[in-house]
Design an enzyme around this catalytic site. Sequence first.
Site, mmCIF file in Angstrom:
data_model
loop_
_atom_site.group_PDB
_atom_site.id
_atom_site.type_symbol
_atom_site.label_atom_id
_atom_site.label_comp_id
_atom_site.label_asym_id
_atom_site.label_seq_id
_atom_site.Cartn_x
_atom_site.Cartn_y
_atom_site.Cartn_z
ATOM 1 N N GLN A 77 39.351 58.827 14.517
ATOM 2 C CA GLN A 77 39.816 57.613 15.190
ATOM 3 C C GLN A 77 41.324 57.454 14.996
ATOM 4 O OE1 GLN A 77 37.416 55.236 16.571
ATOM 5 N NE2 GLN A 77 39.213 54.370 17.512
ATOM 6 N N PHE A 78 42.121 58.216 15.754
ATOM 7 C CA PHE A 78 43.574 58.171 15.574
ATOM 8 C C PHE A 78 44.155 56.796 15.885
ATOM 9 C CE2 PHE A 78 43.433 58.973 20.088
ATOM 10 C CZ PHE A 78 44.574 58.372 20.588
ATOM 11 N N THR A 79 43.444 55.985 16.662
ATOM 12 C CA THR A 79 43.974 54.677 17.043
ATOM 13 C C THR A 79 44.069 53.706 15.868
ATOM 14 O OG1 THR A 79 41.785 53.908 17.732
ATOM 15 C CG2 THR A 79 43.187 54.900 19.431
#
Length: 150
Positions: A77-79
Amino acid sequence: MKIVVQRVKQASVTNESIHEEIGKGLCLLVGVGQDSTEKDVEAVAKKIVNARIFEDENGKLNLNVQQVGGAILSISQFTLYADVKKGNRPGFTNSKPPEEANRLYEAFNEALCQYGVEVKTGEFGTDMLVDIANDGPVTIIYESQDGKII
């Protein structure tokens, strides 16, 4: 690293090429930041596997995922490293570049497995449908820097 941990009754992840699901356990949304290292991988994996966030026979949060026979669903989940200070569009320069992030994400999942817990994963870098039945709800954010939980 930043990891959102959710205690779940069940969780699944699906895209065009995979479908993984777990019953009781933990769903992890895993963010790998610019400063994340192998030390962070080890520190956070140990902390999460040993987190006593499941109820014992007296209703107290006293048991970890292994003690309740649970599994882990780990989703990249890079966000989680979005920068929202300016404007209305988030920036993602605080996230580690994809190749390096994937290496640490995979190392994190391997570290979880070393504790003997079943770990299922999403597919790094793809759009996925994540279905989470949060139990409680219990949601905790773990963050590590320089191998220390902060």
